[in-house]
Design a protein around this motif. Sequence first.
Motif, PDB file in Angstrom:
ATOM      1  N   ARG A 131      13.358  39.934  36.827  1.00 21.77           N
ATOM      2  CA  ARG A 131      12.275  40.571  37.032  1.00 21.77           C
ATOM      3  C   ARG A 131      11.466  39.806  38.473  1.00 21.77           C
ATOM      4  NH1 ARG A 131       8.130  40.739  32.780  1.00 21.77           N
ATOM      5  NH2 ARG A 131       7.198  39.152  33.691  1.00 21.77           N
ATOM      6  N   ARG A 133       8.056  40.294  41.131  1.00 17.60           N
ATOM      7  CA  ARG A 133       6.748  40.809  41.546  1.00 17.60           C
ATOM      8  C   ARG A 133       6.530  40.268  43.011  1.00 17.60           C
ATOM      9  NH1 ARG A 133       1.384  39.828  40.477  1.00 17.60           N
ATOM     10  NH2 ARG A 133       0.238  41.880  39.694  1.00 17.60           N
ATOM     11  N   GLN A 142      10.360  44.821  40.522  1.00 19.27           N
ATOM     12  CA  GLN A 142      11.838  45.069  40.703  1.00 19.27           C
ATOM     13  C   GLN A 142      12.557  44.285  39.906  1.00 19.27           C
ATOM     14  OE1 GLN A 142       9.817  43.743  43.394  1.00 19.27           O
ATOM     15  NE2 GLN A 142       9.320  45.817  43.639  1.00 19.27           N
ATOM     16  N   TRP A 143      13.400  45.173  39.275  1.00 20.22           N
ATOM     17  CA  TRP A 143      14.479  44.658  38.047  1.00 20.22           C
ATOM     18  C   TRP A 143      15.806  44.496  38.401  1.00 20.22           C
ATOM     19  CZ3 TRP A 143      12.175  43.536  33.369  1.00 20.22           C
ATOM     20  CH2 TRP A 143      10.605  43.911  33.271  1.00 20.22           C
ATOM     21  N   THR A 144      16.462  43.569  38.280  1.00 21.57           N
ATOM     22  CA  THR A 144      18.129  43.341  38.250  1.00 21.57           C
ATOM     23  C   THR A 144      18.650  42.904  37.150  1.00 21.57           C
ATOM     24  OG1 THR A 144      17.694  42.649  40.630  1.00 21.57           O
ATOM     25  CG2 THR A 144      19.769  42.112  40.125  1.00 21.57           C
ATOM     26  N   GLN A 155      20.170  47.349  39.582  1.00 20.82           N
ATOM     27  CA  GLN A 155      18.963  47.324  40.154  1.00 20.82           C
ATOM     28  C   GLN A 155      17.791  48.622  40.208  1.00 20.82           C
ATOM     29  OE1 GLN A 155      20.142  45.595  44.037  1.00 20.82           O
ATOM     30  NE2 GLN A 155      19.096  43.499  43.188  1.00 20.82           N
ATOM     31  N   TRP A 156      16.830  48.344  39.827  1.00 17.05           N
ATOM     32  CA  TRP A 156      15.595  49.447  39.776  1.00 17.05           C
ATOM     33  C   TRP A 156      14.142  48.962  40.129  1.00 17.05           C
ATOM     34  CZ3 TRP A 156      17.695  47.194  35.551  1.00 17.05           C
ATOM     35  CH2 TRP A 156      16.879  46.962  34.439  1.00 17.05           C
ATOM     36  N   GLU A 157      13.392  49.871  40.268  1.00 17.16           N
ATOM     37  CA  GLU A 157      12.060  49.320  40.239  1.00 17.16           C
ATOM     38  C   GLU A 157      11.221  50.212  39.156  1.00 17.16           C
ATOM     39  OE1 GLU A 157       9.013  50.868  43.650  1.00 17.16           O
ATOM     40  OE2 GLU A 157       9.688  48.923  44.479  1.00 17.16           O
TER      41      GLU A 157
END
Length: 219
Positions: A131, A133, A142-144, A155-157
Motif C-alpha cells: 500500500r 500513500r 495505491q495498492w499492488t 494494481q488498483w487505487e
Amino acid sequence: FSPLSTSSGHIRTRLFRDLVLLVLFTVGLLVVANWFLMKELKREFAAARIADATELLRDEVRGLLGPVEQQLLIARDSLRAEKTTPKDRAALDGRFIPAMRHIGQIAGAALAEASGAEYLLRRESEGWLVRQRNAGDVGIAQWTRLSDSGKVQEQWEGPTTYDPRERPWFQAAVRDNPEQLAWGSPYEFYSLQVPGVTASIAWDGPGGKRVLALDVILG
C-alpha cells in the motif's frame, strides 16, 4: 493416707502437667518456626524460579528480536544513504521481500514521512501486498499485489482512512527515541489475526522526519 504422701502426689502431678505443657509449648514453637522457615524457603525458591524464568524469557526475546533489530538498523542506514522515499516501490520491494522471506517473524515493513507519504509491505497467503500513500492524499491509497517472487500481479487505487503519522510506532520513533529503536506495546495484527509488536526508528530526511518500522510476530 498420710498428708505427706498426698502432697507428694500432687507435686508429681503438677510436675508431670508442667512437663507436658512445656513439651507441647516447645513442639508448638518448633512447628511454628518450621512453618515460617518452610514459607521463607518456598518464597526464596519461587523468587529464584521466577528470576530464572525471567532471564530465560529475556534470552528468548533477545534471540527473537535480535535479528529484527539488526535488519532495522541495516535497512535504515541503506535507505538514508540512498535517499529512498515511499514512492520507490520497486526498490523497497527488493529490499524488504528477501528479508521477510528469510526472517519469518517479520510480518510487515513500513516507510513513512512527516508529509504523510507511506509505503507498507505485508505478507499475504501466497505473496505480498503493498500500500502506498502520497503526501497530501486524503483517503486514497495505491495498492499492488505481488507474487511470492515479487512480480506485480495486480494494481488498483482505493479508499483508506489510515494515516501513518497517527500510529504509535511513528509517534514514538519521532518523539521519544530519535535515532534509536522504539518498541511499541504488543497488539493483534489485524491482517494476520496474531499478536505482535512494532519496532521503529526515525531519522531526518529532506522533507522532515522519516520513520522505518517492522511488524514482528510474537510466538
